[in-house]
Design an enzyme around this catalytic site. Structure first.
Site, mmCIF file in Angstrom:
data_model
loop_
_atom_site.group_PDB
_atom_site.id
_atom_site.type_symbol
_atom_site.label_atom_id
_atom_site.label_comp_id
_atom_site.label_asym_id
_atom_site.label_seq_id
_atom_site.Cartn_x
_atom_site.Cartn_y
_atom_site.Cartn_z
ATOM 1 N N CYS A 40 4.860 0.407 2.658
ATOM 2 C CA CYS A 40 4.064 0.832 1.516
ATOM 3 C C CYS A 40 4.989 1.078 0.307
ATOM 4 C CB CYS A 40 3.301 2.110 1.845
ATOM 5 S SG CYS A 40 2.197 2.656 0.504
ATOM 6 N N ASP A 42 4.819 3.443 -1.663
ATOM 7 C CA ASP A 42 4.966 4.894 -1.852
ATOM 8 C C ASP A 42 6.446 5.291 -1.964
ATOM 9 O OD1 ASP A 42 5.127 7.777 -1.191
ATOM 10 O OD2 ASP A 42 2.983 7.579 -0.783
ATOM 11 N N ARG A 44 7.909 7.866 -1.327
ATOM 12 C CA ARG A 44 8.416 8.759 -0.286
ATOM 13 C C ARG A 44 8.773 8.034 1.001
ATOM 14 N NH1 ARG A 44 3.159 12.378 -0.633
ATOM 15 N NH2 ARG A 44 2.363 10.240 -0.712
ATOM 16 N N HIS A 96 2.188 4.655 6.678
ATOM 17 C CA HIS A 96 2.515 6.080 6.751
ATOM 18 C C HIS A 96 1.255 6.926 6.681
ATOM 19 C CE1 HIS A 96 2.037 7.009 2.349
ATOM 20 N NE2 HIS A 96 2.135 5.697 2.297
ATOM 21 N N CYS A 99 -1.401 8.121 3.442
ATOM 22 C CA CYS A 99 -1.299 7.007 2.494
ATOM 23 C C CYS A 99 -2.490 7.016 1.527
ATOM 24 C CB CYS A 99 -1.253 5.682 3.248
ATOM 25 S SG CYS A 99 -1.056 4.238 2.175
HETATM 26 CO CO CO Z 1 0.984 4.479 1.116
#
Ligand code: CO
Length: 196
Positions: A40, A42, A44, A96, A99
């Site tokens: 992803c 993202d 993090r 994750h 999400c």
């Molecule tokens: Co995500």
């Protein structure tokens, strides 16, 4: 403020060469990663950091909610290069928990263009879970569609002509579905690996 990135970069590069004077020279000559990571976007969930891998050790493709769209030229180009040129041994689809893409997909709300991108998640959620109002989903409720989507992406990846061809040629490349926990920093294997 953005200038600090250059300062940090210089510190990082200096530390690498202090450890090993030929660090960048060696790295610039060849990349031989054993892993392709599809994760992803993202911020993090950075592949190298959470898997403890150094530059040169993992080839990476990231998009919103780590989806495999069979017409995504970007993903397909990365996949083709990783499988047939770099000859990676393992492909990891890593989603994750927590999400935002999963939450948006099952929320029933409209977010514009991203609704089209997230359609595969909705397809899985519609067949496997009862649809509810956005407010009715707790973070824990989202874990199930999150895992179901990762497993679905592994299947979609296995069906791509790139992997079908690789397996036909006898290449030893396997694909795996993993989930990462934002709250504990741990990876878990969802047990949906495909080897041929
Ligand atoms: Co995500």
């Amino acid at each position: 403020m953005i200038e600090k990135l250059f300062t940090q970069n210089k510190l990082w590069a200096d530390a690498r060469t202090a450890e090993r004077p030929d660090y960048f020279e060696r790295l610039s000559e060849l990349q031989r990663p054993e892993y392709l990571w599809i994760g992803c976007s993202d911020s993090r969930v950075p592949a190298n950091v959470i898997a403890g891998l150094e530059p040169g050790e993992v080839f990476v493709h990231r998009n919103v909610a780590n989806l495999i769209h069979p017409t995504d030229l970007n993903m397909l180009s990365v996949l083709e290069y990783a499988v047939h040129q770099l000859e990676v041994k393992h492909i990891i689809v890593c989603g994750h928990y927590g999400c935002g893409g999963i939450r948006a997909a099952v929320s029933g709300d409209s977010y514009g263009l991203i609704d089209h991108w997230l359609q595969p998640i909705r397809d899985v959620a519609d067949t496997s879970f009862e649809c509810r109002d956005c407010g009715a989903w707790s973070e824990r409720d989202l874990d199930e569609p999150c895992e179901a989507s990762i497993i679905d992406q592994v299947t979609r990846l296995a069906r791509t002509p790139t992997l079908q061809a690789a397996w036909k040629q006898g290449k030893a490349v396997s694909i795996h579905g993993w989930a990462y926990g934002l709250k504990d920093g741990l990876l878990s294997n969802l047990g949906c690996s495909i080897e041929r």
